[in-house]
Design an enzyme around this catalytic site. Structure first.
Site, mmCIF file in Angstrom:
data_model
loop_
_atom_site.group_PDB
_atom_site.id
_atom_site.type_symbol
_atom_site.label_atom_id
_atom_site.label_comp_id
_atom_site.label_asym_id
_atom_site.label_seq_id
_atom_site.Cartn_x
_atom_site.Cartn_y
_atom_site.Cartn_z
ATOM 1 N N THR A 139 -26.761 19.797 96.343
ATOM 2 C CA THR A 139 -26.964 19.413 97.750
ATOM 3 C C THR A 139 -27.503 20.547 98.632
ATOM 4 O O THR A 139 -28.580 20.426 99.215
ATOM 5 C CB THR A 139 -25.632 18.896 98.322
ATOM 6 O OG1 THR A 139 -24.613 19.870 98.084
ATOM 7 C CG2 THR A 139 -25.221 17.582 97.655
ATOM 8 N N ASP A 229 -28.671 29.721 89.416
ATOM 9 C CA ASP A 229 -27.491 29.428 90.230
ATOM 10 C C ASP A 229 -26.288 29.758 89.345
ATOM 11 O O ASP A 229 -25.883 28.976 88.491
ATOM 12 C CB ASP A 229 -27.468 27.970 90.683
ATOM 13 C CG ASP A 229 -26.278 27.696 91.604
ATOM 14 O OD1 ASP A 229 -25.302 28.472 91.545
ATOM 15 O OD2 ASP A 229 -26.319 26.717 92.363
ATOM 16 N N LYS A 272 -16.229 30.072 93.557
ATOM 17 C CA LYS A 272 -15.877 29.386 92.310
ATOM 18 C C LYS A 272 -15.448 30.414 91.255
ATOM 19 O O LYS A 272 -14.312 30.867 91.275
ATOM 20 C CB LYS A 272 -17.067 28.545 91.826
ATOM 21 C CG LYS A 272 -17.294 27.261 92.640
ATOM 22 C CD LYS A 272 -17.999 27.483 93.921
ATOM 23 C CE LYS A 272 -18.541 26.223 94.549
ATOM 24 N NZ LYS A 272 -19.164 26.493 95.856
HETATM 25 N N1 F0G Z 1 -24.446 25.932 93.967
HETATM 26 C C1 F0G Z 1 -23.529 25.147 93.387
HETATM 27 C C2 F0G Z 1 -23.725 24.727 91.968
HETATM 28 C C3 F0G Z 1 -22.402 24.720 94.106
HETATM 29 O O1 F0G Z 1 -21.510 23.945 93.515
HETATM 30 C C4 F0G Z 1 -22.250 25.141 95.452
HETATM 31 C C5 F0G Z 1 -21.122 24.694 96.256
HETATM 32 C C6 F0G Z 1 -23.238 25.958 96.022
HETATM 33 C C7 F0G Z 1 -24.313 26.343 95.230
HETATM 34 C C8 F0G Z 1 -23.161 26.405 97.442
HETATM 35 O O2 F0G Z 1 -22.204 27.368 97.605
HETATM 36 O O3 F0G Z 1 -20.485 26.323 99.100
HETATM 37 O O4 F0G Z 1 -20.555 28.778 98.695
HETATM 38 O O5 F0G Z 1 -22.288 27.699 100.076
HETATM 39 N N2 F0G Z 1 -20.373 23.773 95.900
HETATM 40 C C9 F0G Z 1 -19.186 23.289 96.589
HETATM 41 C C10 F0G Z 1 -18.635 22.136 95.801
HETATM 42 C C11 F0G Z 1 -19.392 22.974 98.016
HETATM 43 O O6 F0G Z 1 -17.661 21.531 96.276
HETATM 44 O O7 F0G Z 1 -19.122 21.835 94.701
HETATM 45 P P1 F0G Z 1 -21.335 27.542 98.947
#
Ligand code: F0G
Length: 471
Positions: A139, A229, A272
């Site tokens: 997203t 990523d 994470k």
């Molecule tokens: N890339 C991935 C694969 C993610 O899962 C997320 C965030 C981001 C980038 C963005 O990072 O939130 O630190 O700005 N995922 C969260 C989730 C929001 O609930 O999966 P962030």
């Protein structure tokens, strides 16, 4: 053990030796239980969007694994060593050297979280009219690519879009799709390929080392960068160790380094893998890109030696890197997700297979076939699980996919899922049991459930704040 009628039953003999959490609990945070009436009111007030619930009204919070981790005593001790200097904090230099040690990139730009890094790299590398291929969208990542004038193109293997495919590396890039795109639009219009490990929207599915190597060979041929990523790359490394020939004997740290070595830079949400509550970074090998990023971070995040973080936050991230690659930690982390997933599989609740690294994904399309996708089956299911037990999950389907910027129509993803996401080191096996039982309860009453209509739709990343009403 007793069955649902309260009759006591013998525990079945184990078929394997269990793992246990490689830590013990030093401090506890009480959980609040609520009544069904309370939850019915809370979810209605939240517009049937679990993001809009107050966390106080939640019992077991499986909304996300992002920033919801429990830090260790070693990390908390590090918090007291925060060097809160505006410039040149010693915690920054420690973070930089650990990033170089564990990820292997040359340069580090800290950011407040992952999307801060995505913003910077997108603005630097993407020109209007460019295309950014990737192994499925995420997203915030796609949002920043589109804001920079780019168009995201999905080049993941077809199996990733099939919740029942048991392919062991559903995060793999389809090399043919990638090469077709390069031939169609020309390499000059592709600033980089965006490769994620593990792929969140596909169900937490890993990419294989073999595929990553092949993507490197192909992009080298055309002079295209790979931006990784790396948000859940450690979890990906564990799957490689378990599933890919030749990696059984390698350490998680070695596998992580090798994965990164095929790429030119990485965006990272520290919330994470790094076992913290806030933080992120951009890492890059190219000095020119680094110089630009370091300049830009000052405008949007903060000076290049803190990037929107306190010194103590950088210290906690640096220490998290040392813990994330420990074999017993990662085994119990993925093991806990698998434990929940296997329970649901045994009870024949439709879930994405194989079970992913950070979450179990419920297949809402299959669970609620009577609710059409424009009535938001996954949104409905997440709201219903909350009402049943106070367990909070999230939608990953048509609401998350948003609208096509060109046509203005909903994007209808093949995957219409509810993500049951497990924070790291926070919940116990008993919490997993309660969660599985609640999902089963809702599954068994599925025919009674009715869909939702969207009554408020924000312009950007609508899933966070959209509101719904019962049909
Ligand atoms: N890339 C991935 C694969 C993610 O899962 C997320 C965030 C981001 C980038 C963005 O990072 O939130 O630190 O700005 N995922 C969260 C989730 C929001 O609930 O999966 P962030």
């Amino acid at each position: 053990m007793s069955n649902q009628k309260g009759v006591s039953m013998p525990y079945p003999k184990p078929t394997r030796r269990s793992w246990a959490e490689p830590f013990k609990i030093k401090m506890v945070e009480p959980l609040k239980t609520t009544t069904r009436e309370h939850r019915l009111k809370a979810i209605e007030e939240a517009g049937y969007n679990t993001f809009l619930l107050r966390s106080e009204d939640v019992y077991i919070d499986l909304l996300t694994d992002s920033g919801t981790n429990a830090m260790s005593d070693y990390q908390w001790a590090g918090m007291m060593l925060g060097d809160e200097a505006y410039a040149g904090s010693k915690n920054f230099y420690y973070l930089e050297s650990n990033m170089q040690k564990y990820y292997g990139y040359n340069y580090l730009v800290p950011t407040h979280q992952g999307r801060g890094a995505e913003h910077i790299i997108s603005q630097i590398l993407i020109k209007p009219g460019d295309f950014i291929p990737g192994n499925m969208y995420f997203t915030t990542t796609r949002e920043h690519q589109e804001r920079a004038g780019g168009t995201f193109v999905d080049v993941i293997i077809d199996e990733a879009h099939d919740p029942d495919s048991t392919h062991l590396f559903k995060g793999d890039v389809d090399l043919q799709k990638l090469e077709d795109l390069i031939k169609k639009v020309g390499e000059k219009k592709i600033p980089y390929i965006s490769v994620a490990a593990t792929v969140n929207m596909a169900g937490g599915q890993p990419i294989s080392m073999k595929n990553m190597r092949a993507v490197r060979e192909l992009t080298n041929k055309y002079g295209i960068r790979i931006i990784f990523d790396a948000t859940r790359a450690v979890e990906n490394a564990y799957f490689i160790k378990m599933r890919e020939k030749g990696y059984e004997g390698k350490s998680i740290a070695e596998i992580l380094r090798e994965l990164c070595s095929y790429t030119d830079g990485a965006t990272m949400s520290g919330k994470k893998d790094l076992l913290v509550n806030i933080g992120g970074f951009l890492a890059i090998n190219d000095k020119d890109v680094f110089d630009e990023a370091r300049n830009m971070v000052v405008v949007y995040e903060g000076l290049h030696t803190y990037g929107g973080l306190a010194g103590r936050d950088m210290e906690a991230m640096a220490r998290g890197m040392e813990e994330m690659v420990q074999e017993d930690y990662i085994r119990s982390r993925i093991g806990q997700v698998e434990y929940l997933g296997q329970k649901l599989l045994d009870w024949e609740v439709p879930v994405v297979k194989p079970i992913g690294g950070h979450a179990v994904f419920l297949n809402a399309k299959k669970i609620l076939p009577h609710i059409p996708q424009d009535q938001f089956p996954a949104q409905t299911l997440a709201a219903e699980i909350y009402v049943d037990s106070g367990v909070r999950t999230m939608e990953r389907g048509v609401v998350s996919a948003g609208r096509d910027p060109k046509t203005g129509q909903h994007r209808y993803p093949k995957l219409e899922l509810v993500r049951v996401t497990i924070p790291r080191r926070v919940y116990t096996q008993a919490h997993m049991d309660v969660t599985a039982e609640s999902v089963l309860e809702v599954y068994e009453s599925r025919e009674k459930l009715k869909g939702l209509e969207m009554v408020y739709e924000p312009k950007h990343l609508r899933f966070f704040q959209a509101r719904f009403a019962k049909m």
